[in-house]
Design a protein around this motif. Structure first.
Motif, PDB file in Angstrom:
ATOM      1  N   PHE A 128      -1.799  -0.809  -4.070  1.00 55.91           N
ATOM      2  CA  PHE A 128      -3.458   0.483  -3.275  1.00 55.91           C
ATOM      3  C   PHE A 128      -1.951   1.954  -3.694  1.00 55.91           C
ATOM      4  O   PHE A 128      -1.528   1.599  -2.479  1.00 55.91           O
ATOM      5  N   MET A 129      -2.782   2.330  -4.464  1.00 53.82           N
ATOM      6  CA  MET A 129      -2.506   3.814  -4.236  1.00 53.82           C
ATOM      7  C   MET A 129      -3.105   5.122  -4.376  1.00 53.82           C
ATOM      8  O   MET A 129      -4.424   5.076  -4.874  1.00 53.82           O
ATOM      9  N   ASP A 130      -2.919   5.451  -3.005  1.00 52.16           N
ATOM     10  CA  ASP A 130      -3.575   6.516  -3.063  1.00 52.16           C
ATOM     11  C   ASP A 130      -3.555   8.100  -3.206  1.00 52.16           C
ATOM     12  O   ASP A 130      -2.268   7.941  -3.808  1.00 52.16           O
ATOM     13  N   SER A 131      -4.354   9.445  -3.402  1.00 53.55           N
ATOM     14  CA  SER A 131      -3.597  10.812  -3.407  1.00 53.55           C
ATOM     15  C   SER A 131      -2.424  10.996  -3.439  1.00 53.55           C
ATOM     16  O   SER A 131      -1.674  11.662  -3.796  1.00 53.55           O
ATOM     17  N   SER A 132      -1.921  10.792  -1.962  1.00 52.08           N
ATOM     18  CA  SER A 132      -0.825  10.983  -0.785  1.00 52.08           C
ATOM     19  C   SER A 132       0.438  10.102  -1.826  1.00 52.08           C
ATOM     20  O   SER A 132       1.900  10.888  -1.849  1.00 52.08           O
ATOM     21  N   ARG A 182       1.328  -1.010  -0.192  1.00 47.09           N
ATOM     22  CA  ARG A 182       0.301  -0.096   0.108  1.00 47.09           C
ATOM     23  C   ARG A 182       0.630   1.791  -0.341  1.00 47.09           C
ATOM     24  O   ARG A 182       1.559   1.252   1.025  1.00 47.09           O
ATOM     25  N   THR A 216       0.395   5.140   0.499  1.00 44.06           N
ATOM     26  CA  THR A 216      -0.912   5.348   1.372  1.00 44.06           C
ATOM     27  C   THR A 216      -0.883   6.232   2.658  1.00 44.06           C
ATOM     28  O   THR A 216       0.399   6.470   2.630  1.00 44.06           O
ATOM     29  N   LEU A 217      -1.056   6.962   2.301  1.00 47.96           N
ATOM     30  CA  LEU A 217      -1.328   8.435   3.446  1.00 47.96           C
ATOM     31  C   LEU A 217      -0.672   7.249   4.848  1.00 47.96           C
ATOM     32  O   LEU A 217       0.058   7.921   5.858  1.00 47.96           O
ATOM     33  N   ASP A 218      -1.950   6.140   4.635  1.00 45.42           N
ATOM     34  CA  ASP A 218      -1.666   5.317   6.018  1.00 45.42           C
ATOM     35  C   ASP A 218      -0.860   4.741   6.390  1.00 45.42           C
ATOM     36  O   ASP A 218      -0.281   4.460   6.906  1.00 45.42           O
ATOM     37  N   GLU A 219       0.160   4.337   5.419  1.00 53.14           N
ATOM     38  CA  GLU A 219       1.039   3.099   5.244  1.00 53.14           C
ATOM     39  C   GLU A 219       2.360   4.036   4.713  1.00 53.14           C
ATOM     40  O   GLU A 219       3.293   3.946   5.333  1.00 53.14           O
TER      41      GLU A 219
END
Lengths: 583, 114
Positions: free
Chosen positions: B54-58, B20, B22-25
């Protein structure tokens, strides 16, 4: 000796001429100063003619202005006579000839000239002897009028008089143009003020704030394409448990349509309380209109009576576009039953439809301005597109639904501005009535409530993925829903609740027949201005969030509540084969 | 948890990011690793994203930031064998028109030789 006498005579004549010229020039200067002091056209015409008469030592002057539309010369003033308007066609009489040819004329004996129109003398009792007549040009070398001076008191008009009149006509040209523009502007302003007043009167006839029963919400709008329009709606209380709601459209636009509309609205206010059946009310309205509707105009109308205690809508459609009824499960149905347009057949019969009305149900009534809103290429918005928008937004409150529909129409026709700022091509009217949902969990819904901590994100992503898979989204669409929900929840945690773990984020996953909807609610005031609220945060870390939501969803609705902010993500369900659903 | 691995091969830095982002990871790990490389002057970067779950905006923001920074320092950041979720996010943001992607690590490395 005789030579010197001759010289003396010559000098005397020259001196006389020079004096006359000085007098003319002084007079011109005076004219220029006086003329620039007024913008009143009538006063200006008087002043100019006074100058001409006095300085040319004549009996009478007339200044004709050209009426380009009618190809006529007109003057409102003839000195020594009462103020009245004279008109003569371009080409007739001396002034008409000057207007036609643009040349100056100096006639010694009018009665010997074939161009002379004796009729005018006959009518006025004035005897024209000699005439000096010159054209007036504007700055773009177009003829705007003619100056005519009659009857030199001693002898006839001289070459110097001609020069003076030409010079005067040049001087008056600018003042005349200013005065004409000023008059036109005043007339236009007066007309605009009257229309503005009419618009205010018309708007005041539409109910602005409507309070129905506690469980009913209504949202209305009526935007005229011209300052006044032929659309209207009304809400008429019948008794404690019944209320009548009408929406109508008069064919045609502008003031005639608006006048007829006011007539219909008042008739309906008298008729409605007398009937508990909408078809009977419409029949009665139709009878009263027949014979009163001017030829070429007609009226279409939807009238419904709402039985608040029993939960029924009775609706009659008189030649109007259908009302759209959306039941709580998101399914839309057009309602056509009724009869013909109003004001054409006095003995026309009408019927109505009875529809049970349940929590979550919505009734949308509109005028053809919505479905006939056109793109430049002639494509109309259409009933099908409207029905889709209504289905998609039917879970929203009526005000939001109204906004969404207007936005959709505006976007479709390629408007950059809202209809409030740039008037539509046709009157647009929309009435949305909603039976409030007592709970938002009437659909197949699942809930997830998390504290504001990004450690919860994995749980959110997993839940979204399961929900998407369960409702048949493919791999790509599942990813997009996960991404959008993830971004919305991150925003809710970081911006909405500012990371306060005591504030929770509520996520509701709803499955509707044509869409999946996820609502994310926090306790903040919205994240539309993150840069203002988080000035130190680097924009690079967050600026993609809303973009990603918007590009991966079919719609992203942002709603402010008294206790927080809600994002509603909608993904339409498309059943296509795997891997072929790139948007 | 996100895993970030860095290998230097000649003047090219090969970075593997997995899991991941992501912002959380993993997004801050990725950002720090890439920033470090650029600061050391290793600004020709091949970023292998084949194992991104998974890749988010962060995470995406970190990628774009480092791409910009590498370009500014005369290098480039090129993506090797992106997972389908990475491809989707590049296409949603239209950054697929800007950041170069290659089907394999080798192709990405070779592209720097041209």
């Amino acid at each position: 000796m005789s030579e010197s006498i001759n010289t003396a005579q010559g000098l005397k004549t020259q001196l006389k001429l020079a004096r006359k010229k000085i007098r003319h020039l002084t007079s011109l200067l005076e004219a220029t100063n006086t003329l620039s002091s007024t913008l009143d056209l009538n006063r200006l015409l008087e002043l100019i003619m006074d100058f001409a008469t006095k300085d040319l030592n004549a009996e009478r002057s007339t200044l004709f202005l050209l009426d380009r539309k009618r190809n006529e010369l007109w003057s409102r003033i003839a000195q020594d006579l009462e103020i009245r308007e004279i008109r003569l066609p371009v080409g007739t009489g001396f002034a008409g000839w000057v207007a036609k040819t643009g040349s100056i004329i100096n006639i010694k004996n009018a009665y010997e000239d074939p161009r002379f129109n004796r009729e005018i003398d006959k009518k006025s009792g004035f005897r024209t002897q000699n005439v000096l007549c010159a054209p007036i040009w504007n700055s773009s070398k177009e003829l705007i009028g003619v100056m005519q001076v009659l009857n030199k008191k001693h002898g006839s008009f001289t070459k110097e008089d001609e020069e003076f009149l030409i010079a005067l006509s040049k001087q008056v040209s600018l003042s005349l143009q200013n005065a004409i523009l000023h008059r036109d502007a005043l007339e236009k302003k007066k007309m605009e003020e009257e229309i503005k007043l009419a618009k205010e009167i018309q708007a005041s006839l539409l109910p602005q704030k409507v309070d129905l029963a506690d469980n009913l919400e209504i949202s209305t709008t009526c935007i005229p394409c011209e300052a006044v329009g032929g659309d209207s709606y009304d809400v008429i209380p019948i008794d404690r448990t019944h209320v009548g709601i009408s929406i109508a459209d008069v064919s045609g636009k502008g003031i005639p349509a608006a006048l007829l509309m006011v007539n219909i609205q008042s008739a309906m206010r008298v008729i409605a309380p007398q009937h508990d059946s909408p078809s009977m009310a419409v029949e009665s309205l139709n009878k009263s209109l027949c014979g009163n509707v001017p030829a070429g105009l007609f009226v279409t109308l939807l009238y419904c009576i709402l039985d608040i205690s029993k939960g029924y809508i009775y609706l009659c459609n008189a030649g109007h576009p259908p009302a759209i009824f959306v039941s709580h499960n998101g399914k839309a149905r057009p309602l056509y039953r009724g009869g013909v347009i109003l004001g054409v057949m006095g003995d026309a019969k009408y019927e109505h439809e009875k529809i049970p009305y349940k929590p979550g149900d919505t009734l949308v009534m509109f005028t053809d301005g919505i479905i006939e809103a056109m793109k430049k290429n002639g494509d109309a918005f259409g009933l099908e597109r409207l029905t889709k928008v209504i289905e998609k937004t039917s879970s929203l409150c009526p005000d939001d639904m109204r906004q969404a529909i207007l936005q959709e129409v505006s976007r479709f026709i390629g408007n950059k501005m809202s209809f409030q700022d740039s008037p539509p091509q046709d009157d647009l009217t929309l009435v949305i009535l909603k039976y409030k949902n007592t709970a938002s969990t009437d659909f197949a819904a699942e809930k997830l409530t998390i504290p504001s901590s990004i450690k919860e994100m994995r749980k959110v992503d997993l839940k979204t993925e399961r929900f998407a898979r369960k409702h048949g989204l493919n791999r790509l669409e599942t990813h997009r829903l996960c991404l959008a929900v993830h971004e919305a929840v991150l925003n809710a945690i970081i911006h909405g609740n500012r990371g306060n773990p005591k504030c929770d984020v509520k996520i509701i996953f709803e499955s509707h027949p044509a869409s999946l909807r996820v609502s994310i609610k926090d306790h903040g005031e919205g994240f539309d201005a993150p840069s203002r609220r988080h000035p130190k945060r680097s924009p690079r870390t967050r600026e993609w969030g809303l973009d990603l939501m918007k590009s991966s969803m079919d719609s992203v609705d942002l709603r402010k509540h008294h206790d927080g902010f809600e994002v509603i993500l909608t993904k339409n369900i498309r059943r296509r084969s795997h891997g072929k659903n790139r948007r | 948890m996100a895993k970030i691995g860095v290998k230097i091969s000649g003047d090219i830095a090969l970075v593997h990011a997995a899991g991941r982002i992501t912002l959380d990871e993993g997004s801050s790990n990725l950002r720090e690793s890439l920033r470090g490389l650029i600061e050391e002057g290793k600004n020709k970067i091949v970023l292998n994203l084949s194992k991104v779950k998974f890749m988010d905006s962060s995470g995406f923001g970190a990628l774009v930031e480092c791409y910009t920074s590498a370009r500014k320092h005369g290098g480039d950041l090129r993506i090797a064998s992106p997972s389908f979720k990475v491809i989707d996010i590049l296409s949603l943001t239209k950054m697929d028109k800007i950041i170069k992607s290659y089907n394999s690590e080798n192709e990405a490395i070779k592209s720097f030789a041209k």
